[in-house]
Design a protein around this motif. Structure first.
Motif, PDB file in Angstrom:
ATOM      1  N   ASP A 161     -29.188  23.012   0.507  1.00  0.00           N
ATOM      2  CA  ASP A 161     -29.625  23.363  -0.840  1.00  0.00           C
ATOM      3  C   ASP A 161     -30.759  22.455  -1.299  1.00  0.00           C
ATOM      4  OD1 ASP A 161     -29.381  24.630  -3.491  1.00  0.00           O
ATOM      5  OD2 ASP A 161     -28.640  22.662  -4.100  1.00  0.00           O
ATOM      6  N   ARG A 162     -30.701  21.189  -0.890  1.00  0.00           N
ATOM      7  CA  ARG A 162     -31.743  20.227  -1.272  1.00  0.00           C
ATOM      8  C   ARG A 162     -32.184  19.483  -0.027  1.00  0.00           C
ATOM      9  NH1 ARG A 162     -31.299  16.004  -6.315  1.00  0.00           N
ATOM     10  NH2 ARG A 162     -33.355  15.083  -6.039  1.00  0.00           N
ATOM     11  N   TYR A 217     -31.376  12.928   0.911  1.00  0.00           N
ATOM     12  CA  TYR A 217     -31.447  14.367   1.145  1.00  0.00           C
ATOM     13  C   TYR A 217     -32.245  14.724   2.391  1.00  0.00           C
ATOM     14  CZ  TYR A 217     -29.701  14.306  -3.581  1.00  0.00           C
ATOM     15  OH  TYR A 217     -28.950  14.055  -4.687  1.00  0.00           O
ATOM     16  N   SER A 270     -35.410  16.799   1.670  1.00  0.00           N
ATOM     17  CA  SER A 270     -36.554  15.923   1.445  1.00  0.00           C
ATOM     18  C   SER A 270     -37.212  15.570   2.772  1.00  0.00           C
ATOM     19  CB  SER A 270     -36.112  14.641   0.736  1.00  0.00           C
ATOM     20  OG  SER A 270     -37.203  13.752   0.620  1.00  0.00           O
ATOM     21  N   GLU A 320     -40.181  17.820  -1.272  1.00  0.00           N
ATOM     22  CA  GLU A 320     -38.748  17.942  -1.521  1.00  0.00           C
ATOM     23  C   GLU A 320     -38.521  19.239  -2.285  1.00  0.00           C
ATOM     24  OE1 GLU A 320     -35.139  15.358  -3.602  1.00  0.00           O
ATOM     25  OE2 GLU A 320     -37.115  14.462  -3.353  1.00  0.00           O
ATOM     26  N   TYR A 321     -37.357  19.871  -2.064  1.00  0.00           N
ATOM     27  CA  TYR A 321     -37.037  21.082  -2.807  1.00  0.00           C
ATOM     28  C   TYR A 321     -35.552  21.127  -3.131  1.00  0.00           C
ATOM     29  CZ  TYR A 321     -34.909  23.258   1.325  1.00  0.00           C
ATOM     30  OH  TYR A 321     -34.107  23.546   2.392  1.00  0.00           O
ATOM     31  N   CYS A 322     -35.191  21.941  -4.124  1.00  0.00           N
ATOM     32  CA  CYS A 322     -33.805  22.216  -4.467  1.00  0.00           C
ATOM     33  C   CYS A 322     -33.717  23.705  -4.785  1.00  0.00           C
ATOM     34  CB  CYS A 322     -33.340  21.384  -5.653  1.00  0.00           C
ATOM     35  SG  CYS A 322     -31.597  21.644  -6.040  1.00  0.00           S
ATOM     36  N   SER A 352     -30.910  25.590  -5.618  1.00  0.00           N
ATOM     37  CA  SER A 352     -30.040  25.963  -6.729  1.00  0.00           C
ATOM     38  C   SER A 352     -30.657  25.644  -8.094  1.00  0.00           C
ATOM     39  CB  SER A 352     -28.684  25.274  -6.598  1.00  0.00           C
ATOM     40  OG  SER A 352     -28.836  23.879  -6.661  1.00  0.00           O
ATOM     41  N   GLU A 353     -31.400  24.549  -8.187  1.00  0.00           N
ATOM     42  CA  GLU A 353     -32.021  24.178  -9.459  1.00  0.00           C
ATOM     43  C   GLU A 353     -33.406  24.788  -9.627  1.00  0.00           C
ATOM     44  OE1 GLU A 353     -31.886  19.934  -9.937  1.00  0.00           O
ATOM     45  OE2 GLU A 353     -29.745  19.865  -9.459  1.00  0.00           O
ATOM     46  N   LYS A 385     -42.944  17.595 -10.308  1.00  0.00           N
ATOM     47  CA  LYS A 385     -41.900  18.591 -10.087  1.00  0.00           C
ATOM     48  C   LYS A 385     -42.355  19.909 -10.708  1.00  0.00           C
ATOM     49  CE  LYS A 385     -37.516  17.445 -10.608  1.00  0.00           C
ATOM     50  NZ  LYS A 385     -36.186  17.176 -11.211  1.00  0.00           N
TER      51      LYS A 385
END
Length: 82
Positions: free
Chosen positions: A12-13, A22, A15, A46-48, A50-51, A72
Motif C-alpha cells: 500500500d505504501r 516503507y 518508498s 514514495e507513494y500511498c 490508500s491515502e 506531496k
C-alpha cells in the motif's frame, strides 16, 4: 530466458529510499510503474495507495542532508509492474 519467479504483491505504501521503513527491496527487483491522475510518472519517490498521494522532488532544492526536497501531491494513485 524465462523468469520463473513471481513478483511480490505491491504494498500500500512504498518508498525508494533504503533508509525508510516503507522500503521493500524485493519489490525493486522488478520494474515498477506509477500512474498519478491518469498520467504515468517516473519521478515518484514514495507513494500511498490508500491515502492517495505521491511524493516527488521539488525542483533542484536540497535539504540539509543533501537529499532532494519533496512535495506531496494528492490524487488517484495506481501502482503496477511493467
Amino acid at each position: 530466458m524465462t523468469e520463473t519467479t513471481t513478483a511480490p504483491p505491491l504494498p500500500d505504501r512504498l518508498s525508494v529510499d533504503p533508509g525508510s521503513p516503507y522500503h521493500v527491496a524485493a519489490v525493486f527487483e522488478h520494474e515498477i510503474g506509477i500512474r498519478f491522475n491518469g498520467k504515468e510518472r517516473s519521478d515518484v519517490e514514495e507513494y500511498c495507495l490508500s491515502e492517495g498521494w505521491v511524493k516527488v522532488p521539488a525542483g533542484r532544492a536540497l535539504d540539509r542532508k543533501g537529499k532532494p526536497m519533496m512535495i506531496k501531491l494528492k490524487g488517484k494513485v495506481e501502482a503496477f509492474y511493467r
